[in-house]
Design a protein around this motif. Structure first.
Motif, PDB file in Angstrom:
ATOM      1  N   ILE A  14     -15.914  -1.356   0.247  1.00 32.25           N
ATOM      2  CA  ILE A  14     -15.601  -2.180   0.814  1.00 32.25           C
ATOM      3  C   ILE A  14     -14.591  -2.144   2.055  1.00 32.25           C
ATOM      4  O   ILE A  14     -13.477  -1.476   2.457  1.00 32.25           O
ATOM      5  CB  ILE A  14     -14.257  -2.756  -0.537  1.00 32.25           C
ATOM      6  CG1 ILE A  14     -14.848  -3.240  -1.266  1.00 32.25           C
ATOM      7  CG2 ILE A  14     -13.263  -4.210   0.571  1.00 32.25           C
ATOM      8  CD1 ILE A  14     -16.033  -3.904  -1.442  1.00 32.25           C
ATOM      9  N   THR A  15     -14.464  -2.792   3.374  1.00 33.41           N
ATOM     10  CA  THR A  15     -14.199  -2.594   4.767  1.00 33.41           C
ATOM     11  C   THR A  15     -13.503  -4.685   4.701  1.00 33.41           C
ATOM     12  O   THR A  15     -13.874  -4.963   4.460  1.00 33.41           O
ATOM     13  CB  THR A  15     -15.273  -2.301   5.710  1.00 33.41           C
ATOM     14  OG1 THR A  15     -14.871  -1.339   5.026  1.00 33.41           O
ATOM     15  CG2 THR A  15     -14.413  -2.168   7.283  1.00 33.41           C
ATOM     16  N   VAL A  27     -13.427   1.643   0.917  1.00 36.16           N
ATOM     17  CA  VAL A  27     -12.430   1.382  -0.122  1.00 36.16           C
ATOM     18  C   VAL A  27     -13.923   1.879  -1.249  1.00 36.16           C
ATOM     19  O   VAL A  27     -14.542   0.705  -1.223  1.00 36.16           O
ATOM     20  CB  VAL A  27     -12.127   1.041  -0.358  1.00 36.16           C
ATOM     21  CG1 VAL A  27     -11.466   1.608  -1.319  1.00 36.16           C
ATOM     22  CG2 VAL A  27     -10.489   1.208   0.592  1.00 36.16           C
ATOM     23  N   ASP A  28     -14.121   2.948  -2.099  1.00 33.53           N
ATOM     24  CA  ASP A  28     -15.025   2.168  -3.328  1.00 33.53           C
ATOM     25  C   ASP A  28     -14.007   2.582  -4.388  1.00 33.53           C
ATOM     26  O   ASP A  28     -12.792   2.970  -4.409  1.00 33.53           O
ATOM     27  CB  ASP A  28     -15.575   3.448  -3.639  1.00 33.53           C
ATOM     28  CG  ASP A  28     -17.021   4.219  -2.470  1.00 33.53           C
ATOM     29  OD1 ASP A  28     -17.039   2.732  -1.565  1.00 33.53           O
ATOM     30  OD2 ASP A  28     -17.356   4.839  -2.493  1.00 33.53           O
ATOM     31  N   ILE A  29     -15.015   1.663  -5.450  1.00 36.55           N
ATOM     32  CA  ILE A  29     -13.508   2.013  -6.946  1.00 36.55           C
ATOM     33  C   ILE A  29     -13.920   1.648  -8.054  1.00 36.55           C
ATOM     34  O   ILE A  29     -15.751   0.724  -7.882  1.00 36.55           O
ATOM     35  CB  ILE A  29     -12.245   0.735  -7.159  1.00 36.55           C
ATOM     36  CG1 ILE A  29     -11.270   1.154  -8.313  1.00 36.55           C
ATOM     37  CG2 ILE A  29     -12.648  -0.761  -6.639  1.00 36.55           C
ATOM     38  CD1 ILE A  29      -9.782   0.720  -7.449  1.00 36.55           C
ATOM     39  N   SER A  30     -14.215   2.358  -9.255  1.00 38.30           N
ATOM     40  CA  SER A  30     -15.449   1.363  -9.974  1.00 38.30           C
ATOM     41  C   SER A  30     -14.295   1.850 -11.689  1.00 38.30           C
ATOM     42  O   SER A  30     -13.492   2.251 -11.876  1.00 38.30           O
ATOM     43  CB  SER A  30     -16.797   2.332 -10.444  1.00 38.30           C
ATOM     44  OG  SER A  30     -15.907   3.797 -10.646  1.00 38.30           O
ATOM     45  N   GLY A  63     -19.699  -4.218   2.350  1.00 33.66           N
ATOM     46  CA  GLY A  63     -18.997  -3.916   0.625  1.00 33.66           C
ATOM     47  C   GLY A  63     -20.391  -4.015  -0.024  1.00 33.66           C
ATOM     48  O   GLY A  63     -20.047  -5.739  -0.032  1.00 33.66           O
ATOM     49  N   VAL A  64     -20.410  -3.595  -1.310  1.00 29.83           N
ATOM     50  CA  VAL A  64     -20.578  -4.898  -2.127  1.00 29.83           C
ATOM     51  C   VAL A  64     -19.623  -4.571  -3.448  1.00 29.83           C
ATOM     52  O   VAL A  64     -19.548  -3.187  -3.644  1.00 29.83           O
ATOM     53  CB  VAL A  64     -22.242  -3.468  -2.553  1.00 29.83           C
ATOM     54  CG1 VAL A  64     -22.872  -4.235  -3.322  1.00 29.83           C
ATOM     55  CG2 VAL A  64     -22.683  -3.523  -1.208  1.00 29.83           C
ATOM     56  N   ARG A 222      -9.004   5.423   0.531  1.00 31.87           N
ATOM     57  CA  ARG A 222      -9.493   5.861  -0.708  1.00 31.87           C
ATOM     58  C   ARG A 222      -8.741   6.912  -0.263  1.00 31.87           C
ATOM     59  O   ARG A 222      -9.812   8.042   0.050  1.00 31.87           O
ATOM     60  CB  ARG A 222     -10.478   5.623  -1.460  1.00 31.87           C
ATOM     61  CG  ARG A 222      -9.881   5.591  -3.052  1.00 31.87           C
ATOM     62  CD  ARG A 222     -11.281   5.490  -4.161  1.00 31.87           C
ATOM     63  NE  ARG A 222     -11.820   6.750  -3.709  1.00 31.87           N
ATOM     64  CZ  ARG A 222     -12.734   7.541  -4.197  1.00 31.87           C
ATOM     65  NH1 ARG A 222     -13.471   6.902  -5.295  1.00 31.87           N
ATOM     66  NH2 ARG A 222     -13.759   8.421  -3.905  1.00 31.87           N
ATOM     67  N   ILE A 223      -7.984   7.775  -0.680  1.00 32.67           N
ATOM     68  CA  ILE A 223      -7.844   8.848  -0.740  1.00 32.67           C
ATOM     69  C   ILE A 223      -8.368   9.485  -2.190  1.00 32.67           C
ATOM     70  O   ILE A 223      -8.719  10.825  -1.077  1.00 32.67           O
ATOM     71  CB  ILE A 223      -5.897   9.191  -0.573  1.00 32.67           C
ATOM     72  CG1 ILE A 223      -5.032   8.901   0.607  1.00 32.67           C
ATOM     73  CG2 ILE A 223      -5.017  10.895  -1.050  1.00 32.67           C
ATOM     74  CD1 ILE A 223      -6.021   9.029   1.173  1.00 32.67           C
TER      75      ILE A 223
END
Lengths: 506, 326
Positions: A14-15, A27-30, A63-64, A222-223
């Protein structure tokens, strides 16, 4: 798309860019079913942008997002809600003027022939709220209930509407301990019902108490994303502040310890719900650095000292005399100055010229009947533009056209023009470029040498270390440590913020 | 008692006490004749005030009502006398024109994000201007249908007359109350008045509702204009100048909060009746200048705004949570 076991919502790469400022970079998050996922980061880290993208308030530039393995996109919060993603915002976004049952069911009230069936709506509302252990009069207006109950109503509404993902944006910010426990109980129940819950908070205790997994953002990146069990407090604070603990720095300021005259001494000053009673001495010719995470009470402390909020306990001694500072006006007349954190909202008058912005506090101090004429104003403004090296084409330019660093200097000039004895700077270097950053830091040291007393709040630990004569650390709305001399290092500050001071240092 | 009923209860109480005092001085005021005339003489104001109530509950304001009343009257007169349409056909056209006019204002308010004050001020000038272009003079309406309707009344015990237009006003209040308190549209109106941002986040169709509110306001303005033309048997472009302010006063005296979110249609009826009472008292007195009505209304208005302040601060409404500073 391959999804891990139990993943409900997944976002990848995600940008989001606003103008020339990139708020999120890849950034990724799940989010998994039956898991509480804490999202952490300082101001400006990109938390709220990420949340707004997940809830459809913003659309990402790249991003998706996939829900149950299917790629989805939503343009409005309603669409996200319909797909199963509900949000409860920090400021309860409900309708205080309407009844509890209206708030739960507006737009979905059971009705016949165009007329709403109120008693059926109320029955439904009672049934929904009983799942949360709430037995209240659903026909009373929402505003008659406490924030905690409003919060639960908001959660009930979000779960009713969505039921897959629940995003809670700082739900505990204004609750007391008992209410927080009640809320956590509800969150645990929802978790056991299989919801994926995102939990945003500034309280580290709560992260460890409630969450299963933590994602930390910093400056739009995302760190890391870790199970809570694999983290300790110091590690988490380090992720948030980006501090490498072996970092080298240029030692603390050689302040003559307890050398300057006592300017202000604070004894057990506090405000219920804002800052716990604290003690602090401030001397002429020293910089007191204030460190702490967002929400730790650092700004609230400054607001108490400057009279924006009025303390409900303790005392303030200025020049040895007991004083009560009830308003910013009074603080200014005592020779105080305050540069707030959000200069766009609380500091500058964007449409007024540099000259007007500089003289305004001075004029306020002079009073109504001694107006400065234009020549005097120009002279004062000119002096400060030169002294602080404010880059502006003319003193008549609207301040909003200046860069962030120069705006900051204009605010500084405004207070310096009042010839203050004591200045509070809240995040003076946020959002300004590297060059201006160094200049502001130099200026802080120069003002100290000139004999001013300064309190500087900052999240930049290197910066605090470089100019502070002493550092106080705030945590959970209380002053938890005061560091002197050789103890002023980023490592010690991080340990103090994390609450592992002594053990960690050994 | 639920604090939100307090302003309404206060208005009702004041009306009863004031009416009691009037009767004590002029016992003849206690008759169905006077009551019937109350309704007939204030029918157009009451109908327009119902529309104004919706607008104000939603947190808006409509300054165009008086001008719409004037335009509707003139348009009816022109359609009936110049073009020879049957009054019922003319009424249908007038109501459609008025509702579309309001819908246009609502759309401008929502889509262009212009404050309602400005949009409806522009609407006021436009409607008044169009009415004056249609005719400069008063056009008398001489039509069989008009005579029939004007003459229709229900004889109340005691010799009072409940006229058709008075009955229509009561009907409008009844339907208005149903819409406000018993429909989803009504709940949307309160929601927007409470907090428009929250309402939008909660899925309230803010745009459609805003358009609907102003369309309803102007529709009722149009209906009030028709009633006014029935009442005076004419259409006059400068009719009802400044009436929007009387309507707003009636709404506020009726306990509706000018900032939106709280209020009752029934309260507006009491507000209108209070204004009528003051006028009737002055007629009975015979020596007072009719401008005393305005002074009395001004005082009442001031009193009610103070009362609302007291009620809402006594309620101890939490101040909005501050943006939590770091």
């Amino acid at each position: 798309m391959a999804t891990a076991e139990g993943v409900v919502l997944e976002a990848r790469g995600i940008t989001k860019t606003f103008g020339n400022h990139t708020a999120l970079k890849g950034v990724d998050i799940s989010l998994r079913r039956g898991e509480v996922h804490a999202l952490l980061g300082e101001n400006g880290a990109g938390k709220s942008t990420l949340i707004k993208i997940l809830t459809g308030a913003y659309t990402p530039d790249a991003g998706v997002i996939s829900l149950d393995g299917q790629p989805v996109s939503f343009a409005t919060p309603q669409q996200a809600q319909a797909l199963g993603i509900g949000t409860v915002y920090q400021e309860v976004n409900l309708l205080p003027n309407m009844t509890v049952s209206d708030n739960l069911f507006i737009g979905r009230q059971p009705s016949a022939f165009g007329l709403v069936n109120r008693s059926a709506t109320d029955d439904l509302a009672r049934k929904v709220l009983s799942q949360y252990g709430l037995d209240i009069d659903v026909r009373a207006e929402l505003s008659t209930y406490s924030v905690a109950i409003q919060q639960i109503v908001a959660i009930a509404r979000a779960v009713e509407l969505s039921g897959k993902v629940l995003i809670l944006d700082e739900p505990t910010a204004s609750l007391d301990r008992h209410e927080v426990d009640k809320l956590f109980e509800i969150i645990r129940t929802l978790k056991s019902r299989g919801l994926a819950i995102v939990f945003i908070t500034h309280f580290l205790d709560q992260v460890f108490e409630l969450s299963d997994r933590v994602t930390v953002l910093r400056n739009g990146f995302r760190i890391g994303s870790e199970p809570v069990a694999a983290l300790d407090r110091t590690g988490l604070v380090r992720m948030m502040l980006g501090k490498d603990l072996v970092h080298h720095h240029n030692g603390p300021v050689e302040g003559e310890p307890d050398g300057g005259d006592l300017l202000m001494s604070v004894r057990q000053l506090g405000l219920t719900g804002s800052v716990q009673p604290l003690d602090l001495d401030i001397r002429k010719g020293e910089v007191v650095g204030v460190a702490g995470l967002l929400g730790s009470g650092r700004t609230e402390m400054a607001r108490l000292m400057f009279g924006i909020d009025v303390a409900d306990s303790g005392a303030l001694h200025i020049d040895g005399e007991s004083r009560v500072v009830r308003s910013a006006r009074e603080a200014v007349s005592l020779g105080f100055g305050f540069c707030p954190e959000d200069r766009k909202a609380d500091g500058i008058f964007g449409d007024l010229s540099v000259r007007e912005n500089i003289v305004i506090a001075m004029q306020a101090r002079l009073g109504w009947f001694r107006a400065l004429n234009r020549d005097e104003q120009l002279e004062i403004a000119g002096n400060f533009i030169e002294a602080l090296d404010i880059r502006t084409a003319s003193a008549e330019l609207p301040v909003k056209l200046l860069s962030g660093g120069n705006q900051q200097k204009v605010i500084l000039a405004r207070w310096l023009a009042t010839d203050p004895r004591f200045l509070i700077l809240d995040e003076p270097t946020r959002g300004i470029d590297v060059g201006a950053h160094a200049e502001i830091v130099r200026m802080i040291s120069r003002l100290r040498e000139d004999g001013l007393a300064l309190v500087v709040i900052s999240s930049e630990l290197d910066e605090i270390v470089s100019y502070s004569s002493r550092v106080v650390v705030m945590r959970d709305r209380a002053l938890v440590a005061e560091l002197h001399g050789a103890d002023i290092t980023p490592a010690r500050i991080v340990q103090a913020i994390a609450g592992q001071g002594v053990e960690g240092a050994a | 008692m639920n604090p939100r009923y307090r302003p309404l209860a206060a208005t009702t109480l004041i009306f009863i006490v004031a009416y009691g005092l009037c009767i004590a001085q002029y016992p003849a005021m206690w008759s169905t004749r006077v009551l019937g005339n109350f309704l007939t003489d204030n029918a157009f104001l009451g109908i327009a005030a119902v529309g104004a109530t919706f607008v104000i509950i939603s947190g808006g304001i409509d300054l165009s009502v008086g001008a719409v009343v004037g335009l509707a009257g003139v348009l009816s007169a022109v359609l009936i006398t110049t073009l020879g349409l049957h009054p019922l056909a003319a009424f249908a056209i007038v109501l459609v024109v008025a509702a579309s006019f309001g819908a246009g204002m609502g759309a401008a308010i929502h889509f262009l994000r212009v404050p309602p004050f400005i949009v409806t001020l522009a609407g006021m000038f436009m409607a008044r201007g169009v009415a004056s272009i249609l005719t400069q003079d008063s056009i008398p309406i001489d039509h069989e249908f008009y005579r029939t309707i004007s003459g229709l009344y229900y004889r109340l015990p005691g010799g009072g007359r409940l006229s058709a237009i008075g009955l229509l006003m009561l009907l409008v209040f009844l339907v208005g109350g149903l819409i406000a308190h018993k429909t989803r549209f009504g709940s949307y109106v309160y929601a927007i008045g409470g907090n428009q941002t929250s309402a939008a986040l909660m899925g309230v169709p803010v745009g459609l509702t805003t358009i609907g509110i102003y369309a309803l306001g102007s529709f009722l303005g149009g209906l009030a204009g028709i009633v006014y033309s029935l009442y005076t048997s004419s259409g006059y472009p400068l009719a009802a100048v400044g009436m929007e302010l009387d309507a707003i006063a009636a709404v506020v005296i009726g306990g509706t909060l000018l900032t939106g979110g709280y209020g009752f249609i029934f309260g507006t009826l009491i507000g209108v009746m209070l204004q009528g009472l003051v006028q009737t008292y002055i007629v009975f007195d015979g020596t007072l200048s009719s401008w005393w009505t305005k002074i009395a209304i001004g005082l009442l208005l001031f009193m009610f705004i103070l009362l609302q302040k007291l009620v809402f601060s006594a309620q101890g409404r939490r101040p909005r949570m501050q943006k939590a500073p770091a």
